[in-house]
Design an enzyme around this catalytic site. Structure first.
Site, PDB file in Angstrom:
ATOM      1  N   ASP A 176      43.795  33.222  48.507  1.00 33.41           N
ATOM      2  CA  ASP A 176      43.595  31.750  49.298  1.00 33.41           C
ATOM      3  C   ASP A 176      44.318  30.864  48.518  1.00 33.41           C
ATOM      4  O   ASP A 176      44.275  31.021  47.240  1.00 33.41           O
ATOM      5  CB  ASP A 176      41.993  31.768  49.628  1.00 33.41           C
ATOM      6  CG  ASP A 176      41.845  30.706  50.544  1.00 33.41           C
ATOM      7  OD1 ASP A 176      42.538  29.869  51.146  1.00 33.41           O
ATOM      8  OD2 ASP A 176      40.460  30.262  50.804  1.00 33.41           O
ATOM      9  N   SER A 177      44.636  29.642  49.393  1.00 33.52           N
ATOM     10  CA  SER A 177      45.414  28.442  48.542  1.00 33.52           C
ATOM     11  C   SER A 177      44.817  27.693  47.732  1.00 33.52           C
ATOM     12  O   SER A 177      45.531  26.958  46.915  1.00 33.52           O
ATOM     13  CB  SER A 177      46.127  28.127  49.660  1.00 33.52           C
ATOM     14  OG  SER A 177      45.343  27.132  50.396  1.00 33.52           O
ATOM     15  N   GLY A 178      43.506  27.676  47.698  1.00 34.17           N
ATOM     16  CA  GLY A 178      42.662  26.619  47.058  1.00 34.17           C
ATOM     17  C   GLY A 178      42.342  25.318  48.049  1.00 34.17           C
ATOM     18  O   GLY A 178      41.761  24.568  47.742  1.00 34.17           O
ATOM     19  N   GLY A 179      42.932  25.646  49.118  1.00 31.23           N
ATOM     20  CA  GLY A 179      42.837  24.558  50.244  1.00 31.23           C
ATOM     21  C   GLY A 179      41.189  24.422  50.624  1.00 31.23           C
ATOM     22  O   GLY A 179      40.824  23.208  50.975  1.00 31.23           O
ATOM     23  N   PHE A 180      40.616  25.575  50.692  1.00 30.44           N
ATOM     24  CA  PHE A 180      38.962  25.725  51.188  1.00 30.44           C
ATOM     25  C   PHE A 180      38.236  24.821  50.152  1.00 30.44           C
ATOM     26  O   PHE A 180      37.417  24.156  50.342  1.00 30.44           O
ATOM     27  CB  PHE A 180      38.505  27.132  51.024  1.00 30.44           C
ATOM     28  CG  PHE A 180      37.062  27.252  51.450  1.00 30.44           C
ATOM     29  CD1 PHE A 180      36.714  26.856  52.767  1.00 30.44           C
ATOM     30  CD2 PHE A 180      35.990  27.307  50.544  1.00 30.44           C
ATOM     31  CE1 PHE A 180      35.580  26.890  53.180  1.00 30.44           C
ATOM     32  CE2 PHE A 180      34.788  27.317  51.003  1.00 30.44           C
ATOM     33  CZ  PHE A 180      34.294  27.165  52.286  1.00 30.44           C
ATOM     34  N   ASP A 216      46.218  23.971  52.466  1.00 30.98           N
ATOM     35  CA  ASP A 216      45.715  23.020  53.768  1.00 30.98           C
ATOM     36  C   ASP A 216      44.602  22.057  53.236  1.00 30.98           C
ATOM     37  O   ASP A 216      43.952  22.277  52.530  1.00 30.98           O
ATOM     38  CB  ASP A 216      45.449  23.920  55.006  1.00 30.98           C
ATOM     39  CG  ASP A 216      44.206  24.788  54.658  1.00 30.98           C
ATOM     40  OD1 ASP A 216      43.981  25.232  53.252  1.00 30.98           O
ATOM     41  OD2 ASP A 216      43.473  25.357  55.734  1.00 30.98           O
ATOM     42  N   GLY A 250      39.082  26.442  59.025  1.00 30.56           N
ATOM     43  CA  GLY A 250      38.286  25.185  59.397  1.00 30.56           C
ATOM     44  C   GLY A 250      37.288  25.667  60.607  1.00 30.56           C
ATOM     45  O   GLY A 250      36.470  24.959  61.083  1.00 30.56           O
ATOM     46  N   ASP A 266      37.755  37.805  56.442  1.00 30.48           N
ATOM     47  CA  ASP A 266      37.132  37.920  55.243  1.00 30.48           C
ATOM     48  C   ASP A 266      36.102  37.269  55.298  1.00 30.48           C
ATOM     49  O   ASP A 266      35.833  36.205  56.101  1.00 30.48           O
ATOM     50  CB  ASP A 266      38.231  37.401  54.167  1.00 30.48           C
ATOM     51  CG  ASP A 266      38.315  35.807  54.012  1.00 30.48           C
ATOM     52  OD1 ASP A 266      37.517  35.297  53.149  1.00 30.48           O
ATOM     53  OD2 ASP A 266      38.497  35.228  55.055  1.00 30.48           O
ATOM     54  N   CYS A 326      25.030  56.085  57.544  1.00 27.90           N
ATOM     55  CA  CYS A 326      26.031  55.873  56.714  1.00 27.90           C
ATOM     56  C   CYS A 326      26.459  56.640  55.965  1.00 27.90           C
ATOM     57  O   CYS A 326      25.535  57.619  55.141  1.00 27.90           O
ATOM     58  CB  CYS A 326      25.449  54.514  56.087  1.00 27.90           C
ATOM     59  SG  CYS A 326      26.628  53.620  54.980  1.00 27.90           S
ATOM     60  N   CYS A 333      28.344  56.165  52.832  1.00 29.20           N
ATOM     61  CA  CYS A 333      28.634  55.392  51.626  1.00 29.20           C
ATOM     62  C   CYS A 333      28.066  56.207  50.373  1.00 29.20           C
ATOM     63  O   CYS A 333      27.222  57.094  50.484  1.00 29.20           O
ATOM     64  CB  CYS A 333      28.213  53.895  51.490  1.00 29.20           C
ATOM     65  SG  CYS A 333      26.577  53.684  51.168  1.00 29.20           S
ATOM     66  N   CYS A 393      24.124  55.555  50.018  1.00 29.68           N
ATOM     67  CA  CYS A 393      23.377  56.331  51.121  1.00 29.68           C
ATOM     68  C   CYS A 393      23.215  57.802  51.095  1.00 29.68           C
ATOM     69  O   CYS A 393      22.164  58.405  51.139  1.00 29.68           O
ATOM     70  CB  CYS A 393      23.868  55.879  52.473  1.00 29.68           C
ATOM     71  SG  CYS A 393      23.356  54.238  52.960  1.00 29.68           S
ATOM     72  N   HIS A 449      27.114  49.196  49.343  1.00 33.11           N
ATOM     73  CA  HIS A 449      26.707  49.721  50.887  1.00 33.11           C
ATOM     74  C   HIS A 449      27.207  48.555  51.783  1.00 33.11           C
ATOM     75  O   HIS A 449      27.940  48.969  52.669  1.00 33.11           O
ATOM     76  CB  HIS A 449      25.243  49.713  50.842  1.00 33.11           C
ATOM     77  CG  HIS A 449      24.707  49.742  52.116  1.00 33.11           C
ATOM     78  ND1 HIS A 449      24.700  50.933  52.896  1.00 33.11           N
ATOM     79  CD2 HIS A 449      24.255  49.020  53.090  1.00 33.11           C
ATOM     80  CE1 HIS A 449      24.301  50.921  54.252  1.00 33.11           C
ATOM     81  NE2 HIS A 449      24.015  49.619  54.295  1.00 33.11           N
TER      82      HIS A 449
END
Length: 376
Positions: free
Chosen positions: A89-93, A143, A221, A271, A309, A311, A314, A340
């Site tokens: 991620d760009s840092g925009g968040f 962004d 956004g 994500d 499940c 995993c 489990c 899990h």
């Protein structure tokens, strides 16, 4: 780089390729913000639970340990020993999440570090340089993520500025990729659609950034204050204007139901920190709905978290044992819970892909979209 195999309605089944591997889509990316999954999962664990793509954050890695440090150590893949695809991620968040600590100008954004308060400047060129040093496979454009609800004039000015920033991102990354010592010269730039909850701004912005012919596009956004139906409305407005032959990424979303519904609206990549965050507090996902492992009803429950499940958790541990770990505040509780939940999400996307392969996604959606968000 992206092959679209088939569609069922707007839902898409595809395959994405990059320097570090091939990804079957739709896909959920496991979030390791600081090159680590919160909950003590290693790169080896990610391999065991079916992870295809790992996601890390530009801003956080720039502060600690420093992108130049990661570069000197061979890039983020070597640093965290994860050999599969990585998106940064760009840092925009952080323009959104650190709103009280930042100042936005045309040049970029000045932050007060959340660690020690020192001033950090990041603009398109800085974000691309940091991501180039990290050497991820997908570098997200810098962004501004606008909080909802936003005023129309602010949202318009913001998405226009984000469009200008994207042009600068493209030029900068092309320059960095061409350097002889680039960590990952095949690094891709994906653009991000913005425009708050205004359909006309979203459509205008998507048309503008599509002209840049980038390898992939995200919708940002959303899930930042608006209701779920508004998010779906924006997806439906934007999707017809997104290039059909490029992957589509809905950033920061979401619940199992959100993912199923967004797949039905044409999204390929997802994500979200939620499955790991929920797991650290004892809320675990099952194919019948979510359960709270701290609930006293599980004190003597010898069943696995989810009998359906497969995993590693489990297959070995009981609900009673997990309940004990959470009540005792043992670190192992978080580790097993996160393992899990991420396995569940990875498996959810695998089952969505299988349904698309079989032409039964509509039936899968009808059975699970509402059920999986139910609290038991």
């Amino acid at each position: 780089m992206f092959k679209l195999f088939k569609q069922e309605g707007a839902a898409r089944r595809g395959e994405f390729s990059c320097a570090h591997g091939t990804v079957q889509t739709p896909v959920f990316m496991n979030v390791g913000t600081q090159a680590a999954i919160k909950g003590a999962l290693s790169a080896e664990d990610l391999e065991r639970i079916g992870t295809q793509v790992e996601l890390s954050n530009t801003y956080h890695l720039h502060l600690r340990p420093g992108d130049e440090v990661v570069r000197k150590l061979g890039g983020i893949h070597k640093f965290m020993t994860w050999n599969g695809p990585i998106l940064t991620d760009s840092g925009g968040f952080q323009v959104f999440s650190l709103a009280k600590l930042r100042q936005i100008r045309e040049e970029g954004v000045t932050f007060a570090s959340h660690i020690d308060g020192h001033r950090v400047f990041m603009g398109p060129e800085e974000s691309m340089r940091i991501q180039s040093n990290l050497g991820s496979d997908i570098a997200m454009a810098f962004d501004e993520c606008v909080e909802n609800p936003a005023t129309y004039p602010y949202a318009k000015a913001s998405c226009e500025r984000t469009a200008r920033w994207l042009v600068r991102c493209k030029a900068a990354l092309a320059k960095y990729n061409a350097e002889p010592d680039a960590v990952n010269p095949a690094q891709q730039l994906w653009g991000i659609n913005q425009g708050a909850t205004f359909e006309d701004l979203r459509v205008w912005h998507m048309k503008q950034i599509a002209k840049l012919d980038l390898p992939g596009y995200a919708i940002g956004g959303l899930a930042v204050g608006e209701d779920t139906q508004t998010m779906y409305r924006i997806l439906e407005a934007v999707e017809p204007h997104m290039p059909k032959d490029r992957p589509r990424y809905l950033m920061g979303v979401g619940t199992p139901s959100n993912i199923i519904e967004a797949v039905a609206r044409g999204v390929d990549f997802f994500d979200c920190v939620m499955p790991a965050r929920n797991a650290r507090h004892g809320r675990l996902f099952t194919w019948s709905g979510a359960i709270n492992m701290k609930n006293a009803r599980y004190t003597l429950d010898e069943r696995p978290i989810d009998p359906d499940c497969g995993c590693p958790v489990c297959r070995r541990f009981s609900r009673a044992y997990l309940h004990h770990l959470f009540k005792a505040d043992e670190m192992l509780a978080m580790r097993l819970g996160v393992m899990h939940n991420l396995y569940f999400y990875n498996t959810l996307l695998a089952r969505i892909r299988d349904a698309l392969d079989d032409g039964t996604f509509a039936q899968f959606r009808a059975e699970y979209s509402e059920k999986l968000d139910r609290r038991i």
